[in-house]
Design an enzyme around this catalytic site. Structure first.
Site, mmCIF file in Angstrom:
data_model
loop_
_atom_site.group_PDB
_atom_site.id
_atom_site.type_symbol
_atom_site.label_atom_id
_atom_site.label_comp_id
_atom_site.label_asym_id
_atom_site.label_seq_id
_atom_site.Cartn_x
_atom_site.Cartn_y
_atom_site.Cartn_z
ATOM 1 N N ARG A 1 3.239 -1.369 3.558
ATOM 2 C CA ARG A 1 2.961 -2.505 4.415
ATOM 3 C C ARG A 1 3.546 -2.021 5.853
ATOM 4 N NH1 ARG A 1 2.807 -7.269 1.035
ATOM 5 N NH2 ARG A 1 1.727 -6.696 -0.501
ATOM 6 N N ARG B 1 3.393 -7.642 8.528
ATOM 7 C CA ARG B 1 4.119 -8.967 9.409
ATOM 8 C C ARG B 1 5.406 -8.616 10.195
ATOM 9 N NH1 ARG B 1 3.587 -12.850 4.684
ATOM 10 N NH2 ARG B 1 4.329 -10.788 3.619
ATOM 11 N N ARG C 1 -2.654 -11.419 14.595
ATOM 12 C CA ARG C 1 -2.662 -12.419 13.651
ATOM 13 C C ARG C 1 -3.121 -13.873 13.940
ATOM 14 N NH1 ARG C 1 -4.559 -14.164 9.455
ATOM 15 N NH2 ARG C 1 -3.185 -14.274 7.643
ATOM 16 N N ASP D 1 -6.749 -4.499 2.280
ATOM 17 C CA ASP D 1 -5.901 -5.083 0.936
ATOM 18 C C ASP D 1 -6.675 -5.042 -0.147
ATOM 19 O OD1 ASP D 1 -3.560 -7.185 0.775
ATOM 20 O OD2 ASP D 1 -4.896 -7.848 -0.788
ATOM 21 N N TYR E 1 -4.600 -11.407 -9.994
ATOM 22 C CA TYR E 1 -4.675 -12.011 -8.864
ATOM 23 C C TYR E 1 -5.986 -13.044 -9.167
ATOM 24 C CZ TYR E 1 -1.360 -10.201 -5.950
ATOM 25 O OH TYR E 1 -0.214 -9.640 -5.492
HETATM 26 O O1 1CP Z 1 0.432 -0.906 6.226
HETATM 27 C C1 1CP Z 1 -0.122 -1.172 5.101
HETATM 28 O O2 1CP Z 1 0.299 -0.916 4.016
HETATM 29 C C2 1CP Z 1 -1.226 -1.931 5.303
HETATM 30 C C3 1CP Z 1 -2.193 -2.469 4.296
HETATM 31 C C4 1CP Z 1 -1.938 -3.058 2.998
HETATM 32 C C5 1CP Z 1 -1.779 -2.523 1.774
HETATM 33 C C6 1CP Z 1 -1.847 -1.155 1.273
HETATM 34 C C7 1CP Z 1 -2.048 -4.497 2.804
HETATM 35 C C8 1CP Z 1 -2.054 -5.308 4.167
HETATM 36 N N1 1CP Z 1 -1.872 -4.852 1.752
HETATM 37 C C9 1CP Z 1 -1.694 -3.782 0.738
HETATM 38 C C10 1CP Z 1 -1.508 -3.651 -0.510
HETATM 39 C C11 1CP Z 1 -1.528 -4.891 -1.399
HETATM 40 N N2 1CP Z 1 -1.727 -6.152 -1.174
HETATM 41 C C12 1CP Z 1 -0.649 -4.754 -2.707
HETATM 42 C C13 1CP Z 1 -0.393 -3.589 -3.298
HETATM 43 C C14 1CP Z 1 0.989 -3.188 -2.789
HETATM 44 C C15 1CP Z 1 2.278 -4.087 -3.060
HETATM 45 O O3 1CP Z 1 2.489 -3.960 -4.507
HETATM 46 O O4 1CP Z 1 3.032 -4.433 -2.245
HETATM 47 C C16 1CP Z 1 -0.732 -6.114 -3.192
HETATM 48 C C17 1CP Z 1 -0.113 -6.731 -4.267
HETATM 49 C C18 1CP Z 1 -1.449 -6.956 -2.175
HETATM 50 C C19 1CP Z 1 -1.536 -8.390 -2.480
HETATM 51 C C20 1CP Z 1 -1.036 -9.162 -0.983
HETATM 52 N N3 1CP Z 1 -1.753 -9.245 -0.053
HETATM 53 C C21 1CP Z 1 0.071 -9.969 -1.004
HETATM 54 C C22 1CP Z 1 1.072 -10.021 -2.177
HETATM 55 C C23 1CP Z 1 1.112 -11.540 -2.720
HETATM 56 C C24 1CP Z 1 2.008 -11.476 -3.908
HETATM 57 O O5 1CP Z 1 1.684 -11.708 -5.084
HETATM 58 O O6 1CP Z 1 3.207 -11.839 -3.460
HETATM 59 C C25 1CP Z 1 0.103 -10.540 0.206
HETATM 60 C C26 1CP Z 1 1.273 -11.131 0.955
HETATM 61 C C27 1CP Z 1 -1.060 -9.848 0.934
HETATM 62 C C28 1CP Z 1 -1.522 -9.868 2.380
HETATM 63 C C29 1CP Z 1 -1.121 -9.002 3.298
HETATM 64 N N4 1CP Z 1 -1.976 -7.711 2.940
HETATM 65 C C30 1CP Z 1 -1.593 -6.861 4.045
HETATM 66 C C31 1CP Z 1 -0.624 -7.643 5.072
HETATM 67 C C32 1CP Z 1 -0.124 -7.063 6.172
HETATM 68 C C33 1CP Z 1 -0.458 -8.760 4.300
HETATM 69 C C34 1CP Z 1 0.233 -9.820 5.058
HETATM 70 C C35 1CP Z 1 -0.601 -11.295 5.212
HETATM 71 C C36 1CP Z 1 -1.100 -11.710 6.639
HETATM 72 O O7 1CP Z 1 -0.970 -10.956 7.544
HETATM 73 O O8 1CP Z 1 -1.563 -12.779 6.588
#
Ligand code: 1CP
Length: 330
Positions: free
Chosen positions: A41, A45, A54, A85, A159
């Site tokens: 990530r 954010r 965003r 994502d 999910y």
């Molecule tokens: O720099 C990067 O890594 C950007 C790309 C990226 C990646 C590799 C994002 C952007 N998401 C992910 C993978 C991801 N998404 C995973 C696997 C990695 C991990 O375990 O952290 C998972 C579980 C998700 C699901 C997800 N998407 C969550 C977690 C929810 C939970 O269960 O707690 C969240 C908060 C997101 C939203 C998201 N995805 C990415 C960003 C920057 C965000 C933030 C949301 C936004 O801007 O609104």
């Protein structure tokens, strides 16, 4: 059924020459002059420039027009990951997915019973991810390799059934137990789409791939063996067979294992990535640098960057990895 893998021709023949292959060498198990570093990530954010984008744009539109964190940490990151994502797969299979600011992913109509699986197909194209990969690979100018990624079947299923994040995964785990056959059918279908999606990403220019099984730890050993591992292997094997990626076809299916900070990677023959508690970035810079040793072969956090992390602390962390690896060499 429309293919998840595109045959569209992007400009994939003339990618800039890779100037920093440290990550790829470390992933293959070769000795490197210092530990490569990147952060899960890293585009998220905690960055004011990301938050600014965003405010104006819906999450999945940002995925369609990727941004780059590499500018801010110039010369300090050894890998870039495509901005996307894991939930683009359920979305492509026809489920509605919303990213609720401050809350995370939300599925208004989650999959609660086998009957809900009836209208599932890959009906939306993932071409925009492939385009983003090709464009980003060009834009990187060979600074470092570009990683593609995918959510592993069990994590995606969790999910889709829960309808978002969860603390207990009670609904998703009940589905496994109460509808075992349907669960296997669903996991198999997800593995199929995921494998084709990985192939498409390599064709589009991804130089390494990460499969995120974020909720593996929620399953006990028996359930892990039944519901997670076979589908991780299926993804990997199908990927290797279809695309003949030598590294993935090797006897250890994955070259690198990324762990969080609660498990030990000691004694494994595979390359270890991550393993560092992301909360160390809340410490004062000197403390944060001190908690680094010993870094995994590929330095990374054991989980994603948090919205409350200070971008300057990440800078200190990245610099500390560069320096500590330097110190090990001297
Ligand atoms: O720099 C990067 O890594 C950007 C790309 C990226 C990646 C590799 C994002 C952007 N998401 C992910 C993978 C991801 N998404 C995973 C696997 C990695 C991990 O375990 O952290 C998972 C579980 C998700 C699901 C997800 N998407 C969550 C977690 C929810 C939970 O269960 O707690 C969240 C908060 C997101 C939203 C998201 N995805 C990415 C960003 C920057 C965000 C933030 C949301 C936004 O801007 O609104």
């Amino acid at each position: 059924m429309p293919e998840a893998v595109s045959t569209t021709n992007f400009d994939t023949d003339s990618f800039p020459q890779l100037k920093n292959d440290l990550y790829l060498r470390a992933a293959r198990g070769e000795a490197t002059e210092r530990a490569p570093v990147w952060c899960m990530r890293q585009a998220g954010r905690y960055l004011p420039e990301f938050r600014a984008i965003r405010v104006e744009n819906e999450f999945f539109n940002v995925c369609r027009t990727p941004v780059q964190p590499l500018r801010r940490y110039a010369g300090l990151l050894d890998a870039a990951i495509i901005f996307s994502d894991i939930l683009v797969i359920p979305q492509a299979m026809g489920m509605e997915v919303q990213m609720v600011p401050g809350k995370g992913p939300h599925f208004p109509s989650p999959l609660r019973s086998p009957a809900d699986m009836a209208d599932f197909s890959v009906d939306r194209s993932l071409d925009y991810v492939y385009k983003a990969i090709t464009n980003t690979r060009h834009a990187l100018q060979g600074q470092c390799p570009l990683l593609g990624f995918v959510g592993a079947p069990w994590t995606l299923m969790a999910y889709m059934v829960e309808g978002g994040g969860s603390k207990t995964f009670a609904l998703a785990k009940s589905f496994l137990l109460q509808h075992r056959e349907s669960a296997h059918e669903l996991l198999g279908r997800l593995a199929d789409v995921a494998a084709r999606f990985l192939v498409g990403q390599v064709r589009a220019g991804a130089q390494a791939l990460q499969v995120f099984e974020s909720w593996a730890g929620e399953l006990g050993p028996q359930d892990f063996d039944e519901f997670s591992l076979p589908y991780l292997e299926a993804d990997c094997l199908r990927m290797a067979r279809t695309y003949a990626i030598e590294a993935l076809a090797a006897e250890t299916l994955f070259d690198v294992i990324s762990l969080d900070w609660t498990r030990s990677g000691g004694g494994r023959s595979v390359v270890l990535q991550g393993n560092l508690d992301p909360t160390v970035l809340f410490a004062e810079p000197e403390r944060c640098a001190a908690s680094l040793a010993p870094p995994a072969t590929i330095a990374n956090l054991g989980h994603g960057m948090m919205p409350t992390h200070d971008p300057n602390h990440l800078q200190v962390f990245l610099e500390a990895v560069h320096e500590s690896s330097q110190a090990l060499r001297n």
